[in-house]
Design a protein around this motif. Structure first.
Motif, PDB file in Angstrom:
ATOM      1  N   ASP A 103       5.200  -1.434  -2.872  1.00 39.25           N
ATOM      2  CA  ASP A 103       5.811  -0.395  -2.060  1.00 39.25           C
ATOM      3  C   ASP A 103       5.646  -0.788  -0.595  1.00 39.25           C
ATOM      4  O   ASP A 103       5.099  -1.857  -0.284  1.00 39.25           O
ATOM      5  CB  ASP A 103       5.209   0.976  -2.366  1.00 39.25           C
ATOM      6  CG  ASP A 103       3.719   1.073  -2.068  1.00 39.25           C
ATOM      7  OD1 ASP A 103       3.129   0.111  -1.528  1.00 39.25           O
ATOM      8  OD2 ASP A 103       3.134   2.123  -2.382  1.00 39.25           O
ATOM      9  N   ALA A 104       6.126   0.044   0.319  1.00 38.82           N
ATOM     10  CA  ALA A 104       6.096  -0.289   1.739  1.00 38.82           C
ATOM     11  C   ALA A 104       4.675  -0.553   2.230  1.00 38.82           C
ATOM     12  O   ALA A 104       4.424  -1.535   2.941  1.00 38.82           O
ATOM     13  CB  ALA A 104       6.738   0.832   2.561  1.00 38.82           C
ATOM     14  N   ALA A 105       3.729   0.290   1.837  1.00 36.00           N
ATOM     15  CA  ALA A 105       2.345   0.110   2.284  1.00 36.00           C
ATOM     16  C   ALA A 105       1.779  -1.216   1.784  1.00 36.00           C
ATOM     17  O   ALA A 105       1.063  -1.918   2.513  1.00 36.00           O
ATOM     18  CB  ALA A 105       1.475   1.275   1.812  1.00 36.00           C
ATOM     19  N   GLY A 106       2.108  -1.598   0.559  1.00 36.85           N
ATOM     20  CA  GLY A 106       1.638  -2.872   0.006  1.00 36.85           C
ATOM     21  C   GLY A 106       2.197  -4.058   0.757  1.00 36.85           C
ATOM     22  O   GLY A 106       1.475  -5.004   1.085  1.00 36.85           O
ATOM     23  N   PHE A 107       3.503  -4.022   1.055  1.00 37.51           N
ATOM     24  CA  PHE A 107       4.113  -5.105   1.832  1.00 37.51           C
ATOM     25  C   PHE A 107       3.490  -5.194   3.222  1.00 37.51           C
ATOM     26  O   PHE A 107       3.168  -6.276   3.710  1.00 37.51           O
ATOM     27  CB  PHE A 107       5.623  -4.896   1.979  1.00 37.51           C
ATOM     28  CG  PHE A 107       6.455  -5.427   0.848  1.00 37.51           C
ATOM     29  CD1 PHE A 107       6.422  -6.772   0.495  1.00 37.51           C
ATOM     30  CD2 PHE A 107       7.298  -4.586   0.143  1.00 37.51           C
ATOM     31  CE1 PHE A 107       7.211  -7.268  -0.540  1.00 37.51           C
ATOM     32  CE2 PHE A 107       8.092  -5.067  -0.888  1.00 37.51           C
ATOM     33  CZ  PHE A 107       8.039  -6.408  -1.231  1.00 37.51           C
ATOM     34  N   GLU A 109       0.558  -4.265   4.224  1.00 32.18           N
ATOM     35  CA  GLU A 109      -0.804  -4.786   4.142  1.00 32.18           C
ATOM     36  C   GLU A 109      -0.816  -6.299   3.903  1.00 32.18           C
ATOM     37  O   GLU A 109      -1.548  -7.037   4.560  1.00 32.18           O
ATOM     38  CB  GLU A 109      -1.576  -4.073   3.038  1.00 32.18           C
ATOM     39  CG  GLU A 109      -3.018  -4.536   2.932  1.00 32.18           C
ATOM     40  CD  GLU A 109      -3.815  -3.712   1.942  1.00 32.18           C
ATOM     41  OE1 GLU A 109      -4.918  -3.286   2.315  1.00 32.18           O
ATOM     42  OE2 GLU A 109      -3.343  -3.502   0.800  1.00 32.18           O
ATOM     43  N   ILE A 110      -0.006  -6.768   2.975  1.00 26.36           N
ATOM     44  CA  ILE A 110      -0.023  -8.192   2.654  1.00 26.36           C
ATOM     45  C   ILE A 110       0.554  -9.028   3.789  1.00 26.36           C
ATOM     46  O   ILE A 110       0.045 -10.106   4.091  1.00 26.36           O
ATOM     47  CB  ILE A 110       0.684  -8.455   1.303  1.00 26.36           C
ATOM     48  CG1 ILE A 110      -0.236  -7.956   0.182  1.00 26.36           C
ATOM     49  CG2 ILE A 110       1.017  -9.932   1.130  1.00 26.36           C
ATOM     50  CD1 ILE A 110       0.353  -8.050  -1.203  1.00 26.36           C
ATOM     51  N   ILE A 111       1.593  -8.548   4.464  1.00 32.04           N
ATOM     52  CA  ILE A 111       2.126  -9.305   5.600  1.00 32.04           C
ATOM     53  C   ILE A 111       1.101  -9.328   6.727  1.00 32.04           C
ATOM     54  O   ILE A 111       0.871 -10.359   7.351  1.00 32.04           O
ATOM     55  CB  ILE A 111       3.472  -8.718   6.062  1.00 32.04           C
ATOM     56  CG1 ILE A 111       4.534  -8.961   4.978  1.00 32.04           C
ATOM     57  CG2 ILE A 111       3.897  -9.351   7.399  1.00 32.04           C
ATOM     58  CD1 ILE A 111       5.822  -8.192   5.192  1.00 32.04           C
ATOM     59  N   GLY A 112       0.453  -8.214   6.979  1.00 34.17           N
ATOM     60  CA  GLY A 112      -0.556  -8.160   8.036  1.00 34.17           C
ATOM     61  C   GLY A 112      -1.811  -8.941   7.698  1.00 34.17           C
ATOM     62  O   GLY A 112      -2.354  -9.663   8.540  1.00 34.17           O
ATOM     63  N   CYS A 113      -2.282  -8.821   6.461  1.00 36.24           N
ATOM     64  CA  CYS A 113      -3.580  -9.383   6.071  1.00 36.24           C
ATOM     65  C   CYS A 113      -3.493 -10.665   5.255  1.00 36.24           C
ATOM     66  O   CYS A 113      -4.519 -11.310   5.005  1.00 36.24           O
ATOM     67  CB  CYS A 113      -4.356  -8.344   5.259  1.00 36.24           C
ATOM     68  SG  CYS A 113      -4.744  -6.852   6.198  1.00 36.24           S
TER      69      CYS A 113
END
Length: 197
Positions: A103-107, A109-113
């Motif tokens: 979902d948006a929050a998962g994307f 987080e993964i792009i940021g982290c």
């Protein structure tokens, strides 16, 4: 390695494998055709309607961020999100964004982290300086095992990027010649010749 680290890595792996929740968000009033607003022709704005994390996102800018202007996501994930980019770090086997259940929050987080222990780099300039990423800092990793650093992307551009991925790549069928022409625009003759029906 402390117990916290393996748990955090398991949570990351779980997020990648997670199935998507009903996501939908920021369509212009009236929900006109994507092409009319200068958006990618295949953009499905219903995929981000009501998603608070993506409110105010600029999908056109997100497409540029996906390309070489920003995160250069195409080098690993391919222009069409098929995971077959040409970056040697990804070995032609990056995440299949078309099939992703994030979902948006998962994307975000993964792009940021990024994903520790994988070729996926982090793009938040403050990642691992504090514990914003999976509760971990650089001190939690053994020498040489730190996450890869990618080009820094501002928070609002990560949001734009995620909005582009979710409306124009995620949950789409295999890319067509028309998709290729829309992506490459002026250089389509050269880049899309092998996809002509």
């Amino acid at each position: 390695m402390s117990i916290r680290k393996p748990l955090a890595l398991l949570l990351v792996a779980g997020a990648i494998a997670a199935t998507s929740v009903a996501i939908a968000a920021n369509a212009p009033a009236g929900g006109g055709a994507a092409g009319e607003a200068g958006l990618p022709a295949n953009a499905d704005l219903t995929r981000i309607e009501g998603v608070a994390e993506l409110e105010g996102a600029d999908i056109v800018r997100g497409k540029r961020m996906y390309g070489q202007q920003g995160g250069n996501c195409i080098s690993c994930h391919g222009w069409d999100g098929n995971g077959l980019g040409k970056n040697p770090r990804s070995e032609g086997n990056a995440a299949l964004l078309r099939e992703s259940g994030l979902d948006a929050a998962g994307f975000i987080e993964i792009i940021g982290c990024g994903i520790p222990g994988s070729p996926m780099p982090y793009h938040d300039s403050q990642a691992y300086k504090d514990d914003r990423c999976y509760g971990m800092t650089k001190a939690d990793f053994e020498a040489g095992g730190e996450p890869h650093k990618g080009k820094a992307i501002k928070k609002n551009d990560i949001v734009n990027l995620v909005a582009y991925i979710m409306t124009s790549i995620q949950a789409k069928p295999a890319a067509t010649y028309e998709d290729c022409v829309a992506w490459f625009e002026g250089t389509a003759d050269k880049n899309c010749a092998g996809m002509k029906p």
